[in-house]
Design an enzyme around this catalytic site. Structure first.
Site, PDB file in Angstrom:
ATOM      1  CD  GLU A  12      -2.839  -1.228   2.375  1.00  0.00           C
ATOM      2  OE1 GLU A  12      -3.974  -1.722   2.250  1.00  0.00           O
ATOM      3  OE2 GLU A  12      -2.381  -0.826   3.473  1.00  0.00           O
ATOM      4  CG  ASP A 198     -12.145  -7.372  -0.210  1.00  0.00           C
ATOM      5  OD1 ASP A 198     -13.202  -7.329   0.443  1.00  0.00           O
ATOM      6  OD2 ASP A 198     -11.071  -6.882   0.194  1.00  0.00           O
TER       7      ASP A 198
END
Length: 230
Positions: A12, A198
């Site tokens: 990230e 997701d």
């Protein structure tokens, strides 16, 4: 101007760190801080670790030691908006806890005692993030509520409960509200920008592993474009 950026995991923050000029790395309490320049501005990229406590610790150290003017939380999230798909972006207008319940004492669901029900993201940063997304034009985005808790959400029963408690929720993750709470207490403007890895369902563990790098990259691009526009 000095900007603090927080991401929980290496994928990230990797693209952001790689983009820094003159990087200097330091560690405090096991948390990695990388200082450098990005688009002509001083930046501190912080890899916090996963979860609310790790995020709160990292944010406290970031603000106390480096005194950023703004804090940006970047990374991945599970999506709750039908029009968005994996890789699309949610800009937090506000963040709340989904796993806090002290309603017995008159608080709202998700509201920590003696804290506001929601931690509101800075309007200037939200608008700058929207402009950054429009400039890039690569992904769809919405601005809305992001909820935080110390669980990876992939259970349909829990998902349904969260949707009932927070019907306007656009995404869920594991750090944003903790970062928001610390920024609130320090009076430091903040925003949360998350790319979907997701859709908070039974497929989430597989999707997360497959798309984390993609989500992190998309979110990093948004952050870089945001910083350029500040």
């Amino acid at each position: 101007m000095k900007i603090g950026i927080i991401g929980a995991m290496e994928p990230e923050v990797a693209h952001l760190i790689a983009s820094l000029e003159n990087p200097v790395v330091s560690q405090i309490a096991g948390i990695e801080f990388t200082q450098g320049e990005l688009n002509g501005k001083q930046v501190i990229v912080t890899r916090s670790g996963i979860g609310k406590v790790a995020a709160a610790l990292a944010t406290t150290l970031l603000i106390d030691k480096f005194a950023p003017d703004y804090v940006i939380n970047t990374g991945s999230a599970g999506g709750f908006v039908d029009s968005l798909t994996i890789g699309d972006v949610v800009i937090g207008s506000e963040v709340r806890y989904h796993d806090v319940d002290v309603t017995a004492f008159g608080y709202e669901i998700g509201q920590m005692a003696q804290q506001p029900a929601a931690f509101v993201c800075d309007a200037h940063l939200v608008e700058a993030a929207k402009n950054a997304v429009a400039k890039l034009g690569e992904v769809k985005t919405v601005a809305g509520l992001i909820c935080t808790g110390d669980s990876f959400i992939c259970d349909p029963v829990r998902t349904a409960k969260m949707q009932a408690d927070f019907p306007t929720m656009a995404a869920c993750e594991m750090e944003g509200a903790a970062i928001g709470q610390v920024c609130h207490q320090f009076a430091t403007p903040f925003v949360v920008i998350r790319s979907l890895s997701d859709n908070a369902n039974n497929d989430s563990p597989v999707d997360f592993e497959s798309y984390l790098v993609k989500a992190g990259h998309h979110s990093a691009l948004m952050v870089m474009a945001l910083i350029e526009g500040l």
